[in-house]
Design a protein around this motif. Sequence first.
Motif, PDB file in Angstrom:
ATOM      1  N   GLY A 263       0.804  -1.222   0.000  1.00 30.58           N
ATOM      2  CA  GLY A 263       0.000   0.000   0.000  1.00 30.58           C
ATOM      3  C   GLY A 263       0.829   1.259   0.000  1.00 30.58           C
ATOM      4  O   GLY A 263       0.337   2.340   0.312  1.00 30.58           O
ATOM      5  N   GLU A 264       2.103   1.184  -0.331  1.00 27.98           N
ATOM      6  CA  GLU A 264       2.974   2.362  -0.338  1.00 27.98           C
ATOM      7  C   GLU A 264       3.817   2.371  -1.613  1.00 27.98           C
ATOM      8  O   GLU A 264       5.018   2.107  -1.567  1.00 27.98           O
ATOM      9  N   PRO A 265       3.143   2.685  -2.736  1.00 24.27           N
ATOM     10  CA  PRO A 265       3.891   2.679  -4.002  1.00 24.27           C
ATOM     11  C   PRO A 265       4.932   3.790  -4.034  1.00 24.27           C
ATOM     12  O   PRO A 265       4.777   4.813  -3.373  1.00 24.27           O
ATOM     13  N   VAL A 266       5.993   3.554  -4.768  1.00 25.43           N
ATOM     14  CA  VAL A 266       7.043   4.556  -4.907  1.00 25.43           C
ATOM     15  C   VAL A 266       7.407   4.699  -6.381  1.00 25.43           C
ATOM     16  O   VAL A 266       7.249   3.756  -7.148  1.00 25.43           O
ATOM     17  N   PRO A 267       7.891   5.863  -6.796  1.00 28.61           N
ATOM     18  CA  PRO A 267       8.197   6.069  -8.218  1.00 28.61           C
ATOM     19  C   PRO A 267       9.561   5.500  -8.614  1.00 28.61           C
ATOM     20  O   PRO A 267      10.437   6.214  -9.067  1.00 28.61           O
ATOM     21  N   ILE A 268       9.720   4.205  -8.420  1.00 32.30           N
ATOM     22  CA  ILE A 268      11.017   3.580  -8.748  1.00 32.30           C
ATOM     23  C   ILE A 268      11.019   3.197 -10.220  1.00 32.30           C
ATOM     24  O   ILE A 268      10.025   2.718 -10.766  1.00 32.30           O
ATOM     25  N   GLU A 269      12.126   3.444 -10.862  1.00 29.60           N
ATOM     26  CA  GLU A 269      12.260   3.183 -12.290  1.00 29.60           C
ATOM     27  C   GLU A 269      13.412   2.207 -12.501  1.00 29.60           C
ATOM     28  O   GLU A 269      14.524   2.492 -12.055  1.00 29.60           O
ATOM     29  N   PRO A 270      13.175   1.066 -13.111  1.00 27.38           N
ATOM     30  CA  PRO A 270      14.328   0.203 -13.417  1.00 27.38           C
ATOM     31  C   PRO A 270      15.117   0.818 -14.570  1.00 27.38           C
ATOM     32  O   PRO A 270      14.530   1.207 -15.573  1.00 27.38           O
ATOM     33  N   ILE A 271      16.405   0.918 -14.382  1.00 30.29           N
ATOM     34  CA  ILE A 271      17.268   1.439 -15.449  1.00 30.29           C
ATOM     35  C   ILE A 271      18.386   0.447 -15.709  1.00 30.29           C
ATOM     36  O   ILE A 271      18.623  -0.451 -14.906  1.00 30.29           O
ATOM     37  N   ALA A 272      19.040   0.618 -16.836  1.00 28.50           N
ATOM     38  CA  ALA A 272      20.085  -0.339 -17.251  1.00 28.50           C
ATOM     39  C   ALA A 272      21.397   0.389 -17.507  1.00 28.50           C
ATOM     40  O   ALA A 272      21.816   0.549 -18.654  1.00 28.50           O
ATOM     41  N   PRO A 273      22.077   0.816 -16.439  1.00 27.36           N
ATOM     42  CA  PRO A 273      23.373   1.472 -16.667  1.00 27.36           C
ATOM     43  C   PRO A 273      24.372   0.509 -17.294  1.00 27.36           C
ATOM     44  O   PRO A 273      24.330  -0.686 -17.029  1.00 27.36           O
ATOM     45  N   MET A 274      25.234   1.052 -18.126  1.00 27.48           N
ATOM     46  CA  MET A 274      26.140   0.220 -18.898  1.00 27.48           C
ATOM     47  C   MET A 274      27.557   0.269 -18.348  1.00 27.48           C
ATOM     48  O   MET A 274      27.983   1.283 -17.797  1.00 27.48           O
ATOM     49  N   MET A 275      28.250  -0.834 -18.550  1.00 24.16           N
ATOM     50  CA  MET A 275      29.662  -0.881 -18.193  1.00 24.16           C
ATOM     51  C   MET A 275      30.423  -1.551 -19.321  1.00 24.16           C
ATOM     52  O   MET A 275      29.835  -2.278 -20.124  1.00 24.16           O
ATOM     53  N   MET A 276      31.712  -1.300 -19.362  1.00 28.00           N
ATOM     54  CA  MET A 276      32.549  -2.046 -20.300  1.00 28.00           C
ATOM     55  C   MET A 276      33.921  -2.277 -19.677  1.00 28.00           C
ATOM     56  O   MET A 276      34.315  -1.560 -18.751  1.00 28.00           O
ATOM     57  N   VAL A 277      34.593  -3.274 -20.194  1.00 28.16           N
ATOM     58  CA  VAL A 277      35.922  -3.597 -19.683  1.00 28.16           C
ATOM     59  C   VAL A 277      36.853  -3.803 -20.861  1.00 28.16           C
ATOM     60  O   VAL A 277      36.455  -4.303 -21.921  1.00 28.16           O
ATOM     61  N   THR A 278      38.083  -3.381 -20.681  1.00 28.56           N
ATOM     62  CA  THR A 278      39.045  -3.468 -21.773  1.00 28.56           C
ATOM     63  C   THR A 278      39.929  -4.690 -21.633  1.00 28.56           C
ATOM     64  O   THR A 278      39.865  -5.429 -20.653  1.00 28.56           O
ATOM     65  N   ASN A 279      40.808  -4.865 -22.607  1.00 24.75           N
ATOM     66  CA  ASN A 279      41.886  -5.851 -22.488  1.00 24.75           C
ATOM     67  C   ASN A 279      42.895  -5.341 -21.463  1.00 24.75           C
ATOM     68  O   ASN A 279      42.803  -4.225 -20.964  1.00 24.75           O
ATOM     69  N   ARG A 280      43.838  -6.206 -21.161  1.00 21.85           N
ATOM     70  CA  ARG A 280      44.869  -5.812 -20.189  1.00 21.85           C
ATOM     71  C   ARG A 280      45.752  -4.727 -20.786  1.00 21.85           C
ATOM     72  O   ARG A 280      46.133  -4.782 -21.944  1.00 21.85           O
TER      73      ARG A 280
END
Lengths: 389, 93, 466
Positions: free
Chosen positions: A217-234
């Motif tokens: 009974g206590e809704p909240v304005p939460i939004e699922p988001i998809a932040p991005m990451m990347m990783v390089t070679n050594r």
Amino acid sequence: MKAGYDVADLIVVGGGIHGCSAALHAAMRGMSVIVIERDTVARHASGVNAGNVRRCGRDFAEMPISVHSMNIWRHMVDLVDDDCGFQQAPVIVMAESDSDLEVVRQRVADVRLNGYDHEVILDQSQLREYVPSAAPHCLGAFATLDDGHAQPYQTVLAFQRKAQALGVRFYEQTAINTVRRSGADWEVIGRDGVRFSGHYFLNCAGAWGGEFSRQLGEPVPIEPIAPMMMVTNRMPHFCDAVLSLVSRPLSLKQTSSGTVVIGGGRRGDLVPGTLSGEIRFTELQLAAETVLSVFPVMSAAKIVRAWTGIEGYLPDRLPIIGRSSTEENAFHAFGFSTHGFQLGPGVGDIMAELIATGSTNAPISPFDITRFNHDGAETRAKPANGRSW
Amino acid sequence: MLEHIDEEAAASINFTFDDQVIKARLGDSIASALLAAGEIVVRSTPVSGASRGPFCMMGVCFECLVEVNGVPDRQACMQPAVEGLVIRRGGGR
Amino acid sequence: MAGDAVSHYDVAVIGAGPAGMAAAIEGSRAGLSVIVLDEQELPGGQIYRAVERAPRARLRILGDDYADGGALVSEFRATNATYVAGAMVWNVNPQLIIDYSQDGASREITATALVVASGAMERPTPVPGWTLPGVVTAGACQILLKAHGLVEDNLAFIGSGPLLWLVAAQMIAAGKRPVAIIETVPAARYAAALLKLPLNPTALGYLRKGAKLMRTVKRSKAPIYRDATEIVISGDQRASVVNFVSGGRGHQIEADLFALHQGVVPNQQITRLLRCEHRWDERQRCFVPVCDRFGETSVPNVYVAGDGAGIAGARAATLQGRIAALRIAEKAGRAVGPSTSLQASLCREASIRPFLETLYAPSAAVRSPAAETIVCRCEEVTAGCIRNAVDLGAPGANQVKSFLRSGMGPCQGRFCGLTVTEIIAERKGEAPSLVDYYRVRPPLKPLPLSELARFSIEPGTEDRVE
């Protein structure tokens, strides 16, 4: 474990860092605990984030609990018999312009005013001592020299293992649809007649926590988001610190294996009907541009992998921590808006205290769910100096 | 030893490998030219410094990583041998 | 993301082996606009690699099956399909937006349908010493011959599979007899495999072909060792000797080059990236994408044709390419005939597979390597470490990856993924289908950061087929 029915003092929904930490701390206080996770422990944000363990740059509301959590990180081996890959490292937020420098000055002044000293100003030459390869246009920074980073998956697994050793029962691959009252107790129900009940209910369901707060009974304005990451070679070693920028999204660190992990919160796309996200390369292209403008030494780097995590994002970028406003013996710790990892150990401790004893001295009122009214809109204005990184 | 089964090539393509001249033929990849010249060690691994050479010759194993004209981590089996290339062994870090 | 600057095609094909070429030919014939993105510089894939420029002597050595590929390549070249060589596809999404890199610049196209024809790769064959320089795959030997006219005169084959016999026979035709064939097929398999042999002309034709290859090798007097176990390759700085047990006693063979083979498996990278459904095929002992009889996967308008759908060889690949293209054309409202006779031919081509898969199933040793054997070559993670991670609670391949860095190197799990899945499955007592496989994320191959920084959506330079 898969079963039809199980009972414990405390039912925790969500097997990320917050669920596992709260479960461990509650077990340490003598409670019987069940943790229910839809996928596998640390499958989502808790397992795939950048692993930054920082007090630096936080909203003032988060500072006390961040400091509390940091103390646990420094002694992690004592808590979970695993160092979680924690390494001390400076967290540095670089200024790229004179207006950025002004923000830096104001920020550190405000931090001091609030009684904290963990953030310092680095001038150009001091910055170069820590980050010799920063591009010449980086003029200075604010930093926390003794923050750090850790291995996210290893950390959550360590919490799970220790919790299990103290009797916490984990149910993975178990999705919960409904939370409801059953007399004085709580019942959570999944598919195929799976049911758990307990006296206390704790919602640590991350990006999906809004569904359970809604059922309470206590809704909240939460939004699922998809932040991005990347990783390089050594790459040849060039950086010991965790880097951000004052006014452009970027988070960068070089791991001990030489790979460079790049984040910063640029968003990918959520895949509808799934629990996953997709890379939006037009955004990632901007991240690549930003990295190269700040670290020309990375001109030969190759991206080996890019991924998204799913985070629950609240409009004021603060989590919901504390009691339910509508129901007794129900609690929340979710919506950490991309910066919950470092807070996990401390918030779990606080939640366990609150649940087990009925109160806590930890200053969690800024995270109260009542700051959102029952239409889910924000009721409380954000404090003026609420800028955070 | 690897031997050519075709007729002698009209002209050789010369490139350097760690400053040593390697003679290749039209149609060679950098990897095949190196193997034909007896150079089977093309890099050392970043983890332990172990020597590695080409393995799959089709671009999926990423063993044959060499530096080509200053650009590191190029797959030698996917690059044609071209006159004047400056190739260096891939190094561990 | 798509604007009028991005080129759109009715069909995008990834890969220019027999499946990709056949799909392009059939699709063009049906009036569809087709683009073929090929990582190689010339069409042919691996099986017909460099057939366009093979000198006559090389064609003779490699045999008719290879030379016949030349006709398919010519037919492909004659179509209207846009052929883009040297194109490394690094991202595809279910909306069929495709990003690729060519000559150091990245471009984007879109398509209504996609045919994934990226073929197969060698099954990972972890044995002690397999990472030493001088150890290659049987496929690598064949590429050296096909594409570069090179043959080794001091080579030992280790493993099993039809390709092993084919390459050995080709080397003998080139005048270079292998110093040893060290086959790992347990004797009992022959009987079990024969039970799976269908008696139709197509299957028997393959059997005859295989027998002929074996006869060629036997006639050459190359030493053949059967049912070999306890294989250890060793050497100082490079591989120089292999020790093994066969016929009840130990053997030691010296060579300059060692060619490993345990069959080929579908290259899953693109279908996994697209999140197509896969299933574990127990007899092939690998994952294959779940497809309908036209090759369409669980992702709408994404088709797989060729060995990527399950290993079945070049003729089957050509048929699958045509079937997929016909289906795409039919869905696009073109008037095309049914593919029933193609389907029937495909069944016949596939009928030999149960026999081959039973006979040449991968050895127990490569599926469950000894503890000190390197499994992840890139990150040098051993089988023992993987088992340890499972014991510590890592429930699957992705968690093992997070723990140990296996699969995080430049090959992105191509050469360790299957082994990691099998090791976890064995350790947990769980089916490989439950353990599943590494999550594949973009880029499909390492992409220069600077190239991504410069990436903008512009029409690509398209090589019109001459």
